[in-house]
Design a protein around this motif. Structure first.
Motif, PDB file in Angstrom:
ATOM      1  N   UNK A 115       0.856  -1.179   0.000  1.00  0.00           N
ATOM      2  CA  UNK A 115       0.000   0.000   0.000  1.00  0.00           C
ATOM      3  C   UNK A 115       0.893   1.230   0.000  1.00  0.00           C
ATOM      4  N   UNK A 116       0.329   2.410  -0.223  1.00  0.00           N
ATOM      5  CA  UNK A 116       1.151   3.612  -0.107  1.00  0.00           C
ATOM      6  C   UNK A 116       1.855   3.720   1.247  1.00  0.00           C
ATOM      7  N   UNK A 117       1.161   3.333   2.321  1.00  0.00           N
ATOM      8  CA  UNK A 117       1.775   3.387   3.647  1.00  0.00           C
ATOM      9  C   UNK A 117       2.937   2.407   3.756  1.00  0.00           C
ATOM     10  N   UNK A 118       2.749   1.179   3.245  1.00  0.00           N
ATOM     11  CA  UNK A 118       3.813   0.187   3.287  1.00  0.00           C
ATOM     12  C   UNK A 118       5.015   0.610   2.463  1.00  0.00           C
TER      13      UNK A 118
ATOM     14  N   UNK B 259       3.630 -13.562  -0.648  1.00  0.00           N
ATOM     15  CA  UNK B 259       2.398 -14.224  -1.077  1.00  0.00           C
ATOM     16  C   UNK B 259       1.705 -13.310  -2.070  1.00  0.00           C
ATOM     17  N   UNK B 260       1.278 -13.809  -3.210  1.00  0.00           N
ATOM     18  CA  UNK B 260       0.687 -12.954  -4.233  1.00  0.00           C
ATOM     19  C   UNK B 260      -0.524 -12.199  -3.699  1.00  0.00           C
ATOM     20  N   UNK B 261      -0.537 -10.892  -3.951  1.00  0.00           N
ATOM     21  CA  UNK B 261      -1.658 -10.055  -3.544  1.00  0.00           C
ATOM     22  C   UNK B 261      -2.815 -10.279  -4.512  1.00  0.00           C
ATOM     23  N   UNK B 262      -4.050 -10.267  -4.027  1.00  0.00           N
ATOM     24  CA  UNK B 262      -5.187 -10.487  -4.918  1.00  0.00           C
ATOM     25  C   UNK B 262      -5.382  -9.384  -5.938  1.00  0.00           C
ATOM     26  N   UNK B 263      -5.063  -8.153  -5.543  1.00  0.00           N
ATOM     27  CA  UNK B 263      -5.201  -7.026  -6.464  1.00  0.00           C
ATOM     28  C   UNK B 263      -4.051  -6.085  -6.215  1.00  0.00           C
ATOM     29  N   UNK B 264      -3.645  -5.277  -7.229  1.00  0.00           N
ATOM     30  CA  UNK B 264      -2.620  -4.266  -7.004  1.00  0.00           C
ATOM     31  C   UNK B 264      -3.110  -3.234  -6.004  1.00  0.00           C
ATOM     32  N   UNK B 265      -2.232  -2.779  -5.115  1.00  0.00           N
ATOM     33  CA  UNK B 265      -2.651  -1.846  -4.082  1.00  0.00           C
ATOM     34  C   UNK B 265      -1.969  -0.503  -4.192  1.00  0.00           C
ATOM     35  N   UNK B 266      -0.936  -0.390  -5.040  1.00  0.00           N
ATOM     36  CA  UNK B 266      -0.292   0.894  -5.241  1.00  0.00           C
ATOM     37  C   UNK B 266      -0.499   1.309  -6.684  1.00  0.00           C
ATOM     38  N   UNK B 267      -1.185   2.413  -6.861  1.00  0.00           N
ATOM     39  CA  UNK B 267      -1.382   2.943  -8.192  1.00  0.00           C
ATOM     40  C   UNK B 267      -2.584   2.387  -8.922  1.00  0.00           C
ATOM     41  N   UNK B 268      -3.244   1.400  -8.356  1.00  0.00           N
ATOM     42  CA  UNK B 268      -4.425   0.861  -9.009  1.00  0.00           C
ATOM     43  C   UNK B 268      -4.099  -0.124 -10.098  1.00  0.00           C
ATOM     44  N   UNK B 269      -5.119  -0.771 -10.618  1.00  0.00           N
ATOM     45  CA  UNK B 269      -4.924  -1.769 -11.680  1.00  0.00           C
ATOM     46  C   UNK B 269      -4.579  -1.090 -12.975  1.00  0.00           C
ATOM     47  N   UNK B 270      -3.667  -1.767 -13.738  1.00  0.00           N
ATOM     48  CA  UNK B 270      -3.254  -1.222 -15.047  1.00  0.00           C
ATOM     49  C   UNK B 270      -3.141  -2.358 -16.030  1.00  0.00           C
TER      50      UNK B 270
ATOM     51  N   UNK C  41       4.618   9.198  -4.413  1.00  0.00           N
ATOM     52  CA  UNK C  41       4.020  10.032  -5.459  1.00  0.00           C
ATOM     53  C   UNK C  41       4.166   9.375  -6.832  1.00  0.00           C
ATOM     54  N   UNK C  42       5.362   8.884  -7.132  1.00  0.00           N
ATOM     55  CA  UNK C  42       5.592   8.209  -8.410  1.00  0.00           C
ATOM     56  C   UNK C  42       4.739   6.942  -8.510  1.00  0.00           C
ATOM     57  N   UNK C  43       4.698   6.175  -7.413  1.00  0.00           N
ATOM     58  CA  UNK C  43       3.968   4.903  -7.426  1.00  0.00           C
ATOM     59  C   UNK C  43       2.471   5.095  -7.625  1.00  0.00           C
ATOM     60  N   UNK C  44       1.931   6.168  -7.106  1.00  0.00           N
ATOM     61  CA  UNK C  44       0.496   6.416  -7.268  1.00  0.00           C
ATOM     62  C   UNK C  44       0.143   6.753  -8.710  1.00  0.00           C
ATOM     63  N   UNK C  45       1.057   7.448  -9.381  1.00  0.00           N
ATOM     64  CA  UNK C  45       0.786   7.877 -10.755  1.00  0.00           C
ATOM     65  C   UNK C  45       1.219   6.828 -11.769  1.00  0.00           C
ATOM     66  N   UNK C  46       2.446   6.309 -11.600  1.00  0.00           N
ATOM     67  CA  UNK C  46       2.994   5.328 -12.540  1.00  0.00           C
ATOM     68  C   UNK C  46       3.713   4.218 -11.775  1.00  0.00           C
ATOM     69  N   UNK C  47       2.984   3.273 -11.202  1.00  0.00           N
ATOM     70  CA  UNK C  47       3.648   2.190 -10.457  1.00  0.00           C
ATOM     71  C   UNK C  47       4.577   1.358 -11.324  1.00  0.00           C
TER      72      UNK C  47
END
Length: 238
Positions: free
Chosen positions: A141-144, A227-238, A208-214
């Motif tokens: 996540x952004x916090x992590x 362990x594989x994450x179920x969905x991307x958590x930084x920057x959203x799905x692309x 900031x970079x990760x939110x816009x262009x992970x």
């Protein structure tokens, strides 16, 4: 009164030790060039240029520590390691140090091997080892990511500072006052404060970079979670 340099100035460490670390730095950067070629692509190459320019800018913030030509400043190794990887990241820092020494007189030319070893090699390596560990155990996540960037940046600054302490013990010539323990304490305390500042800047920039262009964050692409994450958590799905 001597003028403070951004890095280790000529005369702080004797010639034989400086020469030995020059050989070490040359070997390390050559290895980084070889490994970095495997990572460079149309996405990473321009990012490396931007990272090097950013590091050059932040290293202009200089904090005097001793009156004999030693000062502290932001390093940028952790930022480079996260965004462009350890090999290209170390090269970015090394190129900045060479330009500063040869063009701007920041740090002694004879001390380049020492400065590159501390900041480009040790600092970046320590940062990436922590990044690889933390990104396996912290949520992406952004916090992590912010915690990862902050801790790795702080650690990289302290490791680079302790690298200078070892070098001074091996061949220090300038009088920096006190014994080795006192020198280590002074470097640790001053660079702890610098490291906190660098950690905040690194965390803010990386998130900031990760939110816009992970996809531009090397560490997120190259380091797989435990362990594989179920969905991307930084920057959203692309």
């Amino acid at each position: 009164m001597e003028t403070l340099a951004m890095h280790i100035s000529n005369g702080i460490i004797d010639g034989p030790v400086a020469a030995a670390f020059a050989v070490l730095a040359l070997a390390a950067t050559a290895y980084c060039v070889r490994r970095g070629r495997q990572d460079l692509d149309d996405r990473l190459a321009p990012m490396a240029g931007l990272v090097a320019a950013f590091i050059f800018a932040v290293q202009m913030l200089n904090f005097p520590i001793f009156t004999a030509g030693v000062s502290g400043h932001l390093l940028g190794g952790a930022l480079a390691a996260i965004l462009v990887g350890p090999w290209v990241g170390a090269l970015c820092v090394a190129v900045v140090l060479v330009v500063q020494a040869l063009v701007f007189g920041d740090g002694g030319v004879a001390m380049l091997g020492l400065n590159i070893t501390n900041m480009a090699v040790l600092g970046t390596a320590a940062a990436y080892l922590l990044i690889a560990l933390l990104l396996r155990v912290l949520p992406r996540t952004p916090a992590g990511l912010a915690v990862t960037a902050f801790v790795s940046a702080l650690a990289s600054v302290l490791v680079a500072a302790m690298g200078f302490v070892v070098q001074y013990q091996l061949g220090g010539t300038a009088d920096l006052g006190g014994n080795l323990a006192g020198l280590a304490g002074t470097m640790a305390v001053s660079h702890l404060l610098i490291g906190i500042g660098e950690g905040l800047i690194t965390a803010t920039t990386v998130v900031t970079v990760a939110k816009v262009r992970p996809d531009l964050v090397y560490a997120l692409r190259a380091l797989k979670p435990a362990t594989p994450a179920p969905v991307p958590v930084v920057g959203g799905a692309r």
